[in-house]
Design an enzyme around this catalytic site. Structure first.
Site, PDB file in Angstrom:
ATOM      1  N   SER A  79      61.963  26.056  53.883  1.00 17.68           N
ATOM      2  CA  SER A  79      60.525  26.320  53.743  1.00 17.68           C
ATOM      3  C   SER A  79      60.238  27.744  53.277  1.00 17.68           C
ATOM      4  O   SER A  79      59.094  28.083  53.010  1.00 17.68           O
ATOM      5  CB  SER A  79      59.825  26.066  55.080  1.00 17.68           C
ATOM      6  OG  SER A  79      60.248  27.027  56.031  1.00 17.68           O
ATOM      7  N   ARG A  83      58.196  30.881  48.363  1.00 19.01           N
ATOM      8  CA  ARG A  83      57.683  32.227  48.079  1.00 19.01           C
ATOM      9  C   ARG A  83      58.745  33.324  48.145  1.00 19.01           C
ATOM     10  O   ARG A  83      58.579  34.363  47.516  1.00 19.01           O
ATOM     11  CB  ARG A  83      56.549  32.571  49.057  1.00 19.01           C
ATOM     12  CG  ARG A  83      57.006  32.604  50.505  1.00 19.01           C
ATOM     13  CD  ARG A  83      55.861  32.543  51.486  1.00 19.01           C
ATOM     14  NE  ARG A  83      56.376  32.548  52.842  1.00 19.01           N
ATOM     15  CZ  ARG A  83      56.963  31.521  53.448  1.00 19.01           C
ATOM     16  NH1 ARG A  83      57.089  30.372  52.809  1.00 19.01           N
ATOM     17  NH2 ARG A  83      57.423  31.624  54.667  1.00 19.01           N
ATOM     18  N   LYS A  96      69.513  36.019  55.634  1.00 15.46           N
ATOM     19  CA  LYS A  96      68.681  36.509  54.529  1.00 15.46           C
ATOM     20  C   LYS A  96      69.208  37.815  53.968  1.00 15.46           C
ATOM     21  O   LYS A  96      69.126  38.073  52.773  1.00 15.46           O
ATOM     22  CB  LYS A  96      67.242  36.716  55.019  1.00 15.46           C
ATOM     23  CG  LYS A  96      66.468  35.440  55.182  1.00 15.46           C
ATOM     24  CD  LYS A  96      65.016  35.744  55.502  1.00 15.46           C
ATOM     25  CE  LYS A  96      64.251  34.438  55.636  1.00 15.46           C
ATOM     26  NZ  LYS A  96      62.836  34.669  55.990  1.00 15.46           N
ATOM     27  N   ASP A 140      55.908  40.187  59.174  1.00 19.02           N
ATOM     28  CA  ASP A 140      54.903  39.129  59.242  1.00 19.02           C
ATOM     29  C   ASP A 140      54.351  38.975  60.656  1.00 19.02           C
ATOM     30  O   ASP A 140      53.798  37.948  60.984  1.00 19.02           O
ATOM     31  CB  ASP A 140      55.520  37.801  58.777  1.00 19.02           C
ATOM     32  CG  ASP A 140      56.719  37.403  59.626  1.00 19.02           C
ATOM     33  OD1 ASP A 140      57.105  38.190  60.512  1.00 19.02           O
ATOM     34  OD2 ASP A 140      57.261  36.307  59.418  1.00 19.02           O
ATOM     35  N   CYS A 198      52.312  32.616  58.945  1.00 19.39           N
ATOM     36  CA  CYS A 198      52.462  31.789  57.738  1.00 19.39           C
ATOM     37  C   CYS A 198      52.933  30.387  58.103  1.00 19.39           C
ATOM     38  O   CYS A 198      52.518  29.406  57.509  1.00 19.39           O
ATOM     39  CB  CYS A 198      53.461  32.415  56.773  1.00 19.39           C
ATOM     40  SG  CYS A 198      52.844  33.877  55.942  1.00 19.39           S
ATOM     41  N   CYS A 355      54.066  18.049  69.366  1.00 22.50           N
ATOM     42  CA  CYS A 355      53.382  18.742  68.265  1.00 22.50           C
ATOM     43  C   CYS A 355      54.452  19.028  67.221  1.00 22.50           C
ATOM     44  O   CYS A 355      55.357  18.224  67.033  1.00 22.50           O
ATOM     45  CB  CYS A 355      52.681  19.996  68.759  1.00 22.50           C
ATOM     46  SG  CYS A 355      53.791  21.219  69.471  1.00 22.50           S
TER      47      CYS A 355
END
Ligand code: ZN
Length: 397
Positions: A79, A83, A96, A140, A198, A355
């Site tokens: 996901s 971006r 990363k 973030d 996000c 959820c």
């Protein structure tokens, strides 16, 4: 004109290959040989190699910033790729920082990449930041944003700030001698949960590209000492209306960290400052994992119950648009409507609530339990765990 940092007295020289590489910079009077040498001498710390960090670090490496420090401890997720363009499909599952360092070195092997594979914390921030001239904040979350701000003020390093939310972004340069800091603008963090991340709120993939490139531009200007940096100005980007506005910011003389009589003189507990309480511990009650008195069930166990035709009512407390993306047939009542719609449920029934990840459903369980529902269980890990462990045909989002 900004005073960014002390340029070293003896600037490093460029070899012929570097001169060829940076020729379009060298012929700009505002950069020239000296400017390019300043870029080579500069050390910039980029906090985060995600949405903002991807374009930010890419352009800093391309521009020839000599040392780029990366801080990240996360792993590339599918996901992210919408971006975080420094990571590729083949990098899913890799750290990363490894993926980013590889791309930056491939783009410009002259750049020294320093990897800090850790979460930036109050314990290590000052020690990491001290070796750099400028910090670029691509985080973030609010605790890290306040931490980066305070660490920059305390160490006297400019902070090229950027943040994004859905279709809107912000950028500024904080923590310079003459300008305000992030706390001058936002003395207090928003209440936890008010501003979605996000992952919860979504973000237009291009937006961090826009904002990260603006941060890179500000970093380069600070190094060169050219132009008017966003010191004392907040740039607001609205990608839907494609409007760019700047607001004037003033240094707050009463700012707790950069004001005349600062009360924050060392790094604090930023999780606590931002009101983030650690999740309740999972304990074992009656041989079942239990959180805040609510029994937890795994996706595999739920599947076994459903296969054995046990009387289990599955309640989904996500939003309707999430249900459209992925569901496994639960009864949908969004968490925000649950208080008003409890009469749709039977108080004696065995209800498993889920959820996306298990957080909202835990809250729903606590609400139902407080309202007299007897047999409430939370699906640990939510529909994501269901997709991982039971049915991979249910998409993850
Ligand atoms: Zn301040």
């Amino acid at each position: 004109m900004a005073t960014a940092f002390e340029t070293p007295a003896a600037l490093p020289t460029l070899d012929n290959s570097e001169i060829a590489r940076y020729s379009r910079h060298l012929i700009l009077p505002e950069v020239g040989m000296e400017g390019q040498q300043k870029l080579k001498a500069a050390k910039v710390l980029c906090v985060g190699t995600g949405g903002l960090g991807a374009p930010l670090t890419y352009y800093l490496a391309a521009a020839g910033v000599g040392t780029i420090g990366l801080v990240d401890f996360d792993v590339v997720d599918e996901s992210n790729l919408q971006r975080q363009i420094i990571h590729s499909t083949k990098d899913v599952g890799r750290p990363k920082i490894e993926s980013a360092a590889e791309k930056l070195t491939a783009l410009n092997p002259n750049v020294k990449i320093v990897k800090h594979e850790t979460m930036l914390t109050s314990a290590n921030a000052l020690d990491i930041i001290k070796d750099y001239d400028i910090v670029a904040d691509g985080t973030d979350n609010f605790p890290t944003r306040y931490l980066v701000n305070d660490a920059c003020v305390l160490t006297g390093k400019p902070n090229a700030y950027g943040s994004i939310f859905r279709f809107e972004g912000q950028a500024s340069v904080f923590a310079t001698e003459e300008g305000p800091c992030y706390r001058c603008l936002y003395p207090e963090p928003p209440p936890p949960g008010l501003v979605p991340s996000c992952a919860e709120g979504g973000v237009l993939g291009i937006l961090p590209g826009l904002v990260g490139v603006i941060q890179a531009t500000e970093v380069i200007k600070l190094i060169l000492g050219k132009g008017d940096p966003l010191i004392g100005r907040l740039l607001l980007v609205d990608s839907l209306s494609m409007n760019f506005r700047t607001l004037k910011l003033r240094k707050n003389p009463d700012c707790p960290v950069c004001g005349k009589n600062p009360t924050v003189t060392e790094l604090i507990d930023y999780q606590q400052f931002c009101g983030i309480v650690p999740e309740a511990k999972v304990e074992i009650v009656n041989e079942r994992p239990t959180q805040n008195g609510i029994p937890q069930i795994s996706a595999t166990e739920l599947k076994q119950k459903l296969d054995a035709k046990e009387e289990v009512f599955v309640l989904d407390v996500r939003e309707p648009f999430e249900y459209q993306i992925a569901n496994f047939g639960g009864h949908l009542i969004p968490l925000g409507e649950l208080g008003a719609r409890m009469d749709e449920l039977t108080r004696e029934a065995e209800i498993v609530v889920h959820c996306k990840m298990g957080g909202r459903s835990q809250k729903a369980c606590e609400l139902l339990s407080a309202n007299g529902f007897k047999h409430i269980t939370n699906l640990s890990g939510g529909i994501t765990a269901w997709s991982n462990d039971v049915d991979p045909s249910v998409p993850k989002y």
